[in-house]
Design a protein around this motif. Structure first.
Motif, mmCIF file in Angstrom:
data_model
loop_
_atom_site.group_PDB
_atom_site.id
_atom_site.type_symbol
_atom_site.label_atom_id
_atom_site.label_comp_id
_atom_site.label_asym_id
_atom_site.label_seq_id
_atom_site.Cartn_x
_atom_site.Cartn_y
_atom_site.Cartn_z
ATOM 1 N N SER A 275 0.952 -1.187 -0.056
ATOM 2 C CA SER A 275 0.198 0.055 -0.090
ATOM 3 C C SER A 275 0.658 1.078 0.180
ATOM 4 O O SER A 275 2.202 1.081 0.223
ATOM 5 N N ALA A 276 0.254 2.415 -0.441
ATOM 6 C CA ALA A 276 1.130 3.831 -0.280
ATOM 7 C C ALA A 276 1.607 3.839 1.056
ATOM 8 O O ALA A 276 2.733 4.267 1.227
ATOM 9 N N ALA A 277 0.905 3.675 2.281
ATOM 10 C CA ALA A 277 1.279 3.690 3.628
ATOM 11 C C ALA A 277 2.613 2.815 3.833
ATOM 12 O O ALA A 277 3.472 3.252 4.453
ATOM 13 N N GLU A 278 2.367 1.611 3.121
ATOM 14 C CA GLU A 278 3.577 0.766 3.611
ATOM 15 C C GLU A 278 4.885 1.208 2.760
ATOM 16 O O GLU A 278 5.906 0.993 3.303
ATOM 17 N N ARG A 279 4.747 1.605 1.577
ATOM 18 C CA ARG A 279 5.810 2.203 0.741
ATOM 19 C C ARG A 279 6.354 3.233 1.434
ATOM 20 O O ARG A 279 7.785 3.377 1.582
ATOM 21 N N LEU A 280 5.819 4.196 1.971
ATOM 22 C CA LEU A 280 6.462 5.277 2.627
ATOM 23 C C LEU A 280 6.901 5.026 3.892
ATOM 24 O O LEU A 280 7.947 5.502 4.334
ATOM 25 N N ALA A 281 6.461 3.899 4.633
ATOM 26 C CA ALA A 281 6.995 3.276 5.805
ATOM 27 C C ALA A 281 8.401 2.714 5.533
ATOM 28 O O ALA A 281 9.184 2.962 6.232
ATOM 29 N N ALA B 2 10.382 3.685 2.959
ATOM 30 C CA ALA B 2 11.312 4.867 2.687
ATOM 31 C C ALA B 2 11.427 5.371 3.973
ATOM 32 O O ALA B 2 12.933 5.871 4.383
ATOM 33 N N ALA B 3 10.865 5.487 5.073
ATOM 34 C CA ALA B 3 11.082 6.088 6.336
ATOM 35 C C ALA B 3 12.238 5.237 7.008
ATOM 36 O O ALA B 3 13.214 5.586 7.652
ATOM 37 N N GLU B 4 12.020 3.894 6.698
ATOM 38 C CA GLU B 4 12.973 3.070 7.313
ATOM 39 C C GLU B 4 14.374 3.051 6.619
ATOM 40 O O GLU B 4 15.440 3.022 7.190
ATOM 41 N N VAL B 5 14.303 3.356 5.356
ATOM 42 C CA VAL B 5 15.795 3.714 4.458
ATOM 43 C C VAL B 5 16.581 4.704 5.292
ATOM 44 O O VAL B 5 17.454 4.777 5.473
ATOM 45 N N ARG B 6 15.535 5.656 5.431
ATOM 46 C CA ARG B 6 16.231 6.938 6.263
ATOM 47 C C ARG B 6 16.715 6.632 7.807
ATOM 48 O O ARG B 6 17.716 6.730 8.160
ATOM 49 N N ASN B 7 16.155 5.907 8.451
ATOM 50 C CA ASN B 7 16.000 5.408 9.857
ATOM 51 C C ASN B 7 17.192 4.665 9.714
ATOM 52 O O ASN B 7 17.878 4.608 10.944
ATOM 53 N N ALA B 8 17.574 3.799 8.864
ATOM 54 C CA ALA B 8 18.623 2.761 8.979
ATOM 55 C C ALA B 8 20.104 3.369 8.888
ATOM 56 O O ALA B 8 21.036 2.837 9.405
ATOM 57 N N GLN B 9 20.089 4.653 8.550
ATOM 58 C CA GLN B 9 21.388 5.443 8.544
ATOM 59 C C GLN B 9 21.825 5.633 10.080
ATOM 60 O O GLN B 9 22.999 5.886 10.188
ATOM 61 N N VAL B 10 20.732 5.571 10.877
ATOM 62 C CA VAL B 10 21.030 5.806 12.413
ATOM 63 C C VAL B 10 20.908 4.409 12.996
ATOM 64 O O VAL B 10 20.949 4.672 14.380
ATOM 65 N N CYS B 11 20.827 3.316 12.558
ATOM 66 C CA CYS B 11 20.683 2.194 13.315
ATOM 67 C C CYS B 11 21.912 1.655 13.882
ATOM 68 O O CYS B 11 22.961 1.301 13.047
ATOM 69 N N GLY C 211 8.882 0.807 14.081
ATOM 70 C CA GLY C 211 7.809 0.188 14.539
ATOM 71 C C GLY C 211 6.400 0.147 13.575
ATOM 72 O O GLY C 211 5.605 -0.617 14.200
ATOM 73 N N ALA C 212 6.844 0.419 12.221
ATOM 74 C CA ALA C 212 5.493 0.269 11.451
ATOM 75 C C ALA C 212 5.459 -0.951 10.450
ATOM 76 O O ALA C 212 4.380 -1.113 9.829
ATOM 77 N N LEU C 213 6.688 -1.773 10.392
ATOM 78 C CA LEU C 213 6.900 -2.777 9.520
ATOM 79 C C LEU C 213 7.173 -4.023 10.222
ATOM 80 O O LEU C 213 7.831 -3.780 11.135
ATOM 81 N N PRO C 214 7.043 -4.984 9.744
ATOM 82 C CA PRO C 214 7.147 -6.474 10.368
ATOM 83 C C PRO C 214 9.010 -6.516 10.269
ATOM 84 O O PRO C 214 9.606 -6.009 9.468
#
Lengths: 104, 247
Positions: B37-43, B45-54, B77-80
């Motif tokens: 879904s669009a929301a999942e795709r954006l989630a 994308a958000a994790e791509v950014r978040n991965a940089q500080v993981c 917390g938005a994805l499995p």
């Protein structure tokens, strides 16, 4: 072009105008170092101009992204490209990047 | 951060075609996908950014082998968990991915189609963010999801005979499939995401403006950018080498 300079990052050995500035720009963007990035941007801007800076950013963006597709899906090199570049790849030691070279 | 540039990045001249392609790519990121879904795709994308500080990603990146470092990702917390692993690993250390890892992901809770679309979203987000980062611009806020449902169309001609995931050869496309090869060419890099043809369009519609169109790459007598062909290929090669990409 001294192609091994692409691997080593030694822009001084490449007979391409502003090679050093461009290589440093690419390395700086990928480094995550904000100050280094700003200095590299300024160097490209002064050496090549604003339009070239935008295009340099676009190239970094393209190749920083397209590698995710290649590496995420494990696509092989095309047969004709592999044949045409065999000696070059051997000379540069590029097989170490080949994720399809070993069973996994 | 002290401003060490003599110019304002927001006033840099962006070619009209590139500007259009960037805006279009942002809207495609926010649109319903084929499998997500669009929301999942954006989630994603958000994790791509978040991965940089993981922290786990940082430890793995520094390790001789990322496969020896276990732990949990710092996620939003938005994805499995499996999807988070896919996004973080591809976003931060794609150069050391292995077929076995991909198989492991597909054996968990992610379908092959979802995996391929996720790769597309990761690549598109990386391209958009890398462009802004390279120019010293702030990362754009992620857009709001657009309405609609995933299409859930798998090309019937898909085969698992080229890559670590199924792909569709040009000759195996059917009238029900969108044809990305006519627009962008049929090299293996175009075929890589072809299990989800829309992702080929999503990425390469942008990439032809970031880089060059397929036929322009070898038009050595004509310069299509403010950089020359050798300058473009030098920079492209260096970025690819830093990412450890063989292709």
């Amino acid at each position: 072009m001294e192609l091994d300079a692409v691997l080593s990052g030694d822009g001084g050995r490449v007979a391409v105008p502003q090679a050093a500035e461009l290589i440093e720009f690419g390395e700086a963007v990928l480094s995550g170092d904000a100050k280094r990035q700003a200095l590299a941007r300024e160097a490209v801007y002064r050496a090549l101009g604003p339009a070239a800076l935008v295009d340099a950013a676009a190239i970094v963006a393209s190749f920083n992204a397209v590698v995710k597709i290649a590496d995420g899906t494990g696509i092989p090199l095309e047969d004709d490209k592999a044949a045409a570049t065999r000696e070059l790849r051997d000379a540069l030691g590029l097989e170490r990047f080949n994720k399809n070279a070993s069973a996994d | 951060m002290p401003n060490v540039t003599s110019f304002d990045a927001r006033t840099l001249p962006i070619r009209a075609g590139l500007d259009r392609a960037l805006n279009h790519a942002w809207s495609r990121l926010a649109a319903p996908g084929t499998w997500w879904s669009a929301a999942e795709r954006l989630a994603i994308a958000a994790e791509v950014r978040n991965a940089q500080v993981c922290e786990l990603c940082r430890k793995r990146k520094e390790a001789l082998s990322p496969y020896t470092v276990q732990g949990s990702h710092d996620d939003l917390g938005a994805l499995p968990d499996t999807v988070v692993e896919i996004v973080h690993r591809i976003a931060t250390d794609a150069g050391r991915l292995k077929r076995g890892w991909v198989n492991e992901m597909l054996a968990a809770e992610v379908s092959e189609e979802q995996y391929v679309e996720a790769v597309g979203v990761i690549a598109l987000t990386t391209a958009l963010d890398s462009f802004d980062l390279a120019l010293g611009l702030d990362l754009r806020p992620l857009p709001a999801p657009l309405p609609g449902e995933p299409q859930r169309h798998r090309p019937t001609g898909a085969r698992h005979d080229l890559a670590w995931v199924s792909t569709v050869a040009p000759q195996d496309l059917t009238p029900d499939d969108r044809d990305p090869y006519a627009a962008h060419g049929a090299k293996n890099i175009h075929r890589a995401l072809s299990l989800v043809p829309q992702e080929v369009f999503n990425f390469f519609d942008l990439d032809v403006e970031l880089y060059l169109k397929d036929h322009e790459i070898r038009e050595f007598g004509t310069e299509h950018r403010a950089l020359t062909h050798p300058q473009i290929e030098l920079l492209a090669g260096r970025v690819s080498a830093l990412n450890g990409c063989y292709y």
